[in-house]
Design a protein around this motif. Structure first.
Motif, PDB file in Angstrom:
ATOM      1  N   ALA A 242      93.987 -77.437  26.560  1.00 49.43           N
ATOM      2  CA  ALA A 242      92.772 -78.233  26.660  1.00 49.43           C
ATOM      3  C   ALA A 242      91.921 -77.785  27.837  1.00 49.43           C
ATOM      4  O   ALA A 242      90.709 -77.730  27.744  1.00 49.43           O
ATOM      5  CB  ALA A 242      93.116 -79.709  26.791  1.00 49.43           C
ATOM      6  N   ALA A 243      92.572 -77.452  28.961  1.00 47.66           N
ATOM      7  CA  ALA A 243      91.828 -77.039  30.150  1.00 47.66           C
ATOM      8  C   ALA A 243      91.004 -75.782  29.872  1.00 47.66           C
ATOM      9  O   ALA A 243      89.869 -75.656  30.338  1.00 47.66           O
ATOM     10  CB  ALA A 243      92.781 -76.806  31.313  1.00 47.66           C
ATOM     11  N   GLN A 244      91.545 -74.860  29.093  1.00 50.47           N
ATOM     12  CA  GLN A 244      90.841 -73.624  28.771  1.00 50.47           C
ATOM     13  C   GLN A 244      89.591 -73.916  27.932  1.00 50.47           C
ATOM     14  O   GLN A 244      88.540 -73.335  28.166  1.00 50.47           O
ATOM     15  CB  GLN A 244      91.772 -72.662  28.033  1.00 50.47           C
ATOM     16  N   VAL A 245      89.722 -74.824  26.999  1.00 48.67           N
ATOM     17  CA  VAL A 245      88.572 -75.203  26.167  1.00 48.67           C
ATOM     18  C   VAL A 245      87.492 -75.850  27.027  1.00 48.67           C
ATOM     19  O   VAL A 245      86.306 -75.548  26.897  1.00 48.67           O
ATOM     20  CB  VAL A 245      89.008 -76.156  25.028  1.00 48.67           C
ATOM     21  N   ILE A 246      87.914 -76.716  27.930  1.00 48.44           N
ATOM     22  CA  ILE A 246      86.961 -77.396  28.811  1.00 48.44           C
ATOM     23  C   ILE A 246      86.260 -76.376  29.709  1.00 48.44           C
ATOM     24  O   ILE A 246      85.036 -76.418  29.854  1.00 48.44           O
ATOM     25  CB  ILE A 246      87.665 -78.486  29.648  1.00 48.44           C
ATOM     26  N   ARG A 247      87.019 -75.458  30.292  1.00 48.31           N
ATOM     27  CA  ARG A 247      86.410 -74.439  31.152  1.00 48.31           C
ATOM     28  C   ARG A 247      85.411 -73.597  30.368  1.00 48.31           C
ATOM     29  O   ARG A 247      84.316 -73.315  30.852  1.00 48.31           O
ATOM     30  CB  ARG A 247      87.474 -73.549  31.773  1.00 48.31           C
TER      31      ARG A 247
ATOM     32  N   SER B  57      83.791 -74.403  27.666  1.00 48.98           N
ATOM     33  CA  SER B  57      82.639 -75.240  27.327  1.00 48.98           C
ATOM     34  C   SER B  57      81.741 -75.445  28.536  1.00 48.98           C
ATOM     35  O   SER B  57      80.518 -75.449  28.417  1.00 48.98           O
ATOM     36  CB  SER B  57      83.099 -76.600  26.797  1.00 48.98           C
ATOM     37  N   GLU B  58      82.338 -75.619  29.695  1.00 53.07           N
ATOM     38  CA  GLU B  58      81.568 -75.826  30.929  1.00 53.07           C
ATOM     39  C   GLU B  58      80.710 -74.600  31.244  1.00 53.07           C
ATOM     40  O   GLU B  58      79.546 -74.713  31.586  1.00 53.07           O
ATOM     41  CB  GLU B  58      82.503 -76.143  32.100  1.00 53.07           C
TER      42      GLU B  58
END
Length: 99
Positions: A1-6, A8-9
């Protein structure tokens, strides 16, 4: 999830820089920038459903018409909302001791 958030950011930040650059132009360029942006969003949205428009289909006139209609709908009262937002953000910043 953290990779997707990064990911997307990073995309969101790049998008905001581009959008901010568009809004530093004169009004005709701003309108055209918004139209191009909305066209890309529309194509991505349709693509997500497996819809590919024929090459001769031009969404720009439809998007531009809708944009001008939206402007007409809110031009009489949008500044009141902008000032209310500015006041709200100012109060929140003061409440959190942010200058």
């Amino acid at each position: 999830a953290a990779q997707v958030i990064r990911g997307s950011e990073v995309s969101f930040r790049a998008y905001m820089v581009t959008y901010g650059t568009v809004f530093q132009q004169d009004e005709p360029h701003i309108i055209q920038g918004i139209v191009l942006n909305f066209e890309a969003i529309a194509m991505a949205y349709l693509g997500a459903f497996g819809i590919t428009l024929p090459p001769e289909v031009n969404l720009k006139p439809l998007i531009e018409l809708a944009l001008y209609q939206a402007i007409d709908l809110c031009e009489d009262d949008y500044m009141a909302e902008i000032w209310a937002t500015i006041d709200y953000v100012d109060q929140e910043m003061k409440a959190h001791k942010i200058n």
